[in-house]
Design a protein around this motif. Structure first.
Motif, short mmCIF file in Angstrom:
data_model
loop_
_atom_site.label_atom_id
_atom_site.label_comp_id
_atom_site.label_asym_id
_atom_site.label_seq_id
_atom_site.Cartn_x
_atom_site.Cartn_y
_atom_site.Cartn_z
N ASN A 1 -19.33 32.14 31.69
CA ASN A 1 -18.96 33.30 32.49
C ASN A 1 -19.73 33.44 33.81
O ASN A 1 -19.17 33.91 34.79
N VAL A 2 -21.02 33.08 33.79
CA VAL A 2 -21.88 33.43 34.93
C VAL A 2 -22.50 32.18 35.55
O VAL A 2 -23.07 31.33 34.85
N LEU A 3 -22.39 32.08 36.87
CA LEU A 3 -23.08 31.01 37.59
C LEU A 3 -24.53 31.42 37.78
O LEU A 3 -24.83 32.44 38.39
N VAL A 4 -25.46 30.63 37.23
CA VAL A 4 -26.88 31.01 37.25
C VAL A 4 -27.65 30.21 38.30
O VAL A 4 -28.36 30.77 39.13
N GLN A 5 -27.53 28.89 38.25
CA GLN A 5 -28.21 28.05 39.23
C GLN A 5 -27.29 26.92 39.66
O GLN A 5 -26.46 26.45 38.88
N PHE A 6 -27.46 26.48 40.90
CA PHE A 6 -26.56 25.48 41.47
C PHE A 6 -27.40 24.51 42.31
O PHE A 6 -28.15 24.95 43.19
N ILE B 1 -29.64 25.40 45.58
CA ILE B 1 -28.76 26.15 46.48
C ILE B 1 -28.74 27.59 45.96
O ILE B 1 -28.29 27.83 44.84
N SER B 2 -29.19 28.50 46.78
CA SER B 2 -29.28 29.89 46.32
C SER B 2 -27.91 30.42 45.92
O SER B 2 -26.97 30.44 46.72
N VAL B 3 -27.81 30.84 44.68
CA VAL B 3 -26.53 31.36 44.17
C VAL B 3 -26.18 32.67 44.86
O VAL B 3 -25.05 32.88 45.30
N SER B 4 -27.20 33.54 45.01
CA SER B 4 -26.90 34.86 45.60
C SER B 4 -26.51 34.75 47.07
O SER B 4 -25.70 35.52 47.55
N ASP B 5 -27.08 33.77 47.79
CA ASP B 5 -26.77 33.63 49.22
C ASP B 5 -25.45 32.91 49.47
O ASP B 5 -24.87 33.04 50.54
N ASN B 6 -25.01 32.09 48.52
CA ASN B 6 -23.87 31.21 48.79
C ASN B 6 -22.58 31.56 48.05
O ASN B 6 -21.53 31.04 48.40
N PHE B 7 -22.70 32.38 47.02
CA PHE B 7 -21.49 32.64 46.22
C PHE B 7 -21.31 34.12 45.96
O PHE B 7 -22.29 34.86 45.84
N GLN B 8 -20.05 34.48 45.86
CA GLN B 8 -19.73 35.85 45.47
C GLN B 8 -19.12 35.81 44.08
O GLN B 8 -18.70 34.76 43.62
N ASN B 9 -19.06 36.96 43.47
CA ASN B 9 -18.42 37.07 42.16
C ASN B 9 -18.99 36.06 41.16
O ASN B 9 -18.25 35.43 40.41
N VAL B 10 -20.30 35.94 41.18
CA VAL B 10 -20.93 34.91 40.34
C VAL B 10 -20.75 35.16 38.84
O VAL B 10 -20.84 34.24 38.04
N SER B 11 -20.49 36.40 38.47
CA SER B 11 -20.27 36.65 37.05
C SER B 11 -18.81 36.96 36.75
O SER B 11 -18.48 37.52 35.71
#
Ligand SMILES: *[C@@H]1O[C@H](CO)[C@@H](O)[C@H](O)[C@H]1NC(C)=O
Ligand SMILES: *[C@@H]1O[C@H](CO)[C@@H](O)[C@H](O)[C@H]1NC(C)=O
Ligand SMILES: *[C@@H]1O[C@H](CO)[C@@H](O)[C@H](O)[C@H]1NC(C)=O
Ligand SMILES: *[C@@H]1O[C@H](CO)[C@@H](O)[C@H](O)[C@H]1NC(C)=O
Ligand SMILES: *[C@@H]1O[C@H](CO)[C@@H](O)[C@H](O)[C@H]1NC(C)=O
Ligand SMILES: *[C@@H]1O[C@H](CO)[C@@H](O)[C@H](O)[C@H]1NC(C)=O
Ligand SMILES: *[C@@H]1O[C@H](CO)[C@@H](O)[C@H](O)[C@H]1NC(C)=O
Length: 256
Positions: free
Chosen positions: A113-118, A125-135
């Motif tokens: 369900n949730v993207l945690v680390q990439f 690659i910072s998940v919070s800076d690069n992706f939206q709707n991570v969960s």
């Protein structure tokens, strides 16, 4: 002065031949391949720099040559005619490969369900800076990949029921399938380019998992939802899971 002239000749020759080489370097360390070359030569009568230049020229001129190893200490030149998959840190040895064309390759992926680390090429690659709707697993994520792709590593969290990862680039160079590896628990180095993942099991294809609107069947094409097991078994339903794929192969003898 002599070196400057030689270098100029080298550049000229390489551009005439249309081949350009790049050294393989990870964290400032050069790597070499241990696979058998199709041609080996040594020239002890010239300087190390000239021997390296000649090695580069030999590879440029041989139509089947795509890469070379150069051992500085022995002035040894090894030519390769195929994509290599095994590398080591060998002191004094540098591996050069034909520089890739710019590719502009976009990765489209989704996790349940949730993207945690990439990680791409071992880089966080910072998940919070690069992706939206991570969960929000119904929302596909996109990321522009570097031209030279070494590896992709993704940590996700499954919040119950069947989880998984699906990823694809339009040219199908990146495609989640059983060549990926997924596991429930990973050690600290799991995302690194030179991590030895041979003990990780092959990912499981979850053929029964529906693609849904967020990642249409056309978008997914041959990509599969992958996970570390098929289905969900109590404690395996609410867990972090780790998937990775190496695009250059395996690394040997890493502790040097
Ligand atoms: C390697 O290439 C050189 C030419 O650059 C050739 O003279 C030599 O015979 C080749 N050696 C082998 C083992 O193919
Ligand atoms: C080594 O390089 C020199 C200078 O280019 C050349 O004259 C000689 O033939 C080379 N020797 C071998 C074994 O390739
Ligand atoms: C890369 O591809 C995307 C879509 O495929 C396009 O919008 C973009 O302009 C391209 N960028 C470059 C630098 O070619
Ligand atoms: C990568 O970045 C995330 C978010 O900043 C962090 O939680 C994680 O520990 C980092 N990973 C590594 C291996 O440092
Ligand atoms: C996805 O992210 C966008 C931008 O942050 C936000 O406006 C939107 O509501 C989010 N969608 C869902 C389903 O959470
Ligand atoms: C669930 O666990 C049981 C018992 O360990 C096992 O036999 C079964 O194969 C598991 N099912 C899945 C989907 O992993
Ligand atoms: C990589 O891991 C496998 C299995 O754990 C092991 O057999 C192999 O020796 C390892 N390779 C290196 C170079 O550490």
């Amino acid at each position: 002065m002599i070196r400057v002239i030689i270098f100029t000749v080298f550049i000229y020759f390489v551009s005439v031949q249309g081949k350009c080489f790049k050294r393989l370097e990870i964290n400032g360390k050069c790597l070499c391949t241990c696979e058998p070359p199709f041609n080996t030569s040594v020239n002890l009568t010239v300087s190390t720099e000239k021997a390296l230049m000649m090695c580069s020229l030999k590879c440029s001129q041989a139509s089947n040559c795509v890469a070379y190893n150069f051992f500085r200490n022995f002035k040894q030149c090894q030519l390769f005619d195929r994509k290599l998959t095994k590398f080591s840190f060998i002191p004094g040895c540098v591996y050069y490969y034909e520089k890739v064309e710019p590719r502009n390759r976009t990765l489209r992926f989704s996790v349940d369900n949730v993207l945690v680390q990439f990680y791409v090429n071992g880089k966080n690659i910072s998940v919070s800076d690069n992706f939206q709707n991570v969960s929000v697993w119904e929302k596909a994520k996109t990321y522009n990949l570097p031209d030279q792709l070494y590896n992709i590593a993704i940590k996700s969290y499954n919040d119950g029921n069947v989880g998984g990862l699906i990823a694809r680039s339009l040219d199908d160079y990146v495609l989640t399938d059983r060549t990926w590896k997924c596991i429930k628990e990973a050690n600290d180095d799991w995302y690194k380019i030179d991590f030895n993942d041979s003990s990780w099991p092959a990912a499981v294809n979850e053929i029964e998992k529906k693609h849904g609107n967020y990642f249409s069947k056309e978008d997914a094409a041959n990509a599969n939802w992958i996970y570390f097991l098929n289905g969900c078994n109590n404690t395996d339903c609410k867990v972090d899971f780790y998937c990775r794929k190496s695009f250059i192969g395996t690394f040997l003898e890493l502790n040097m």
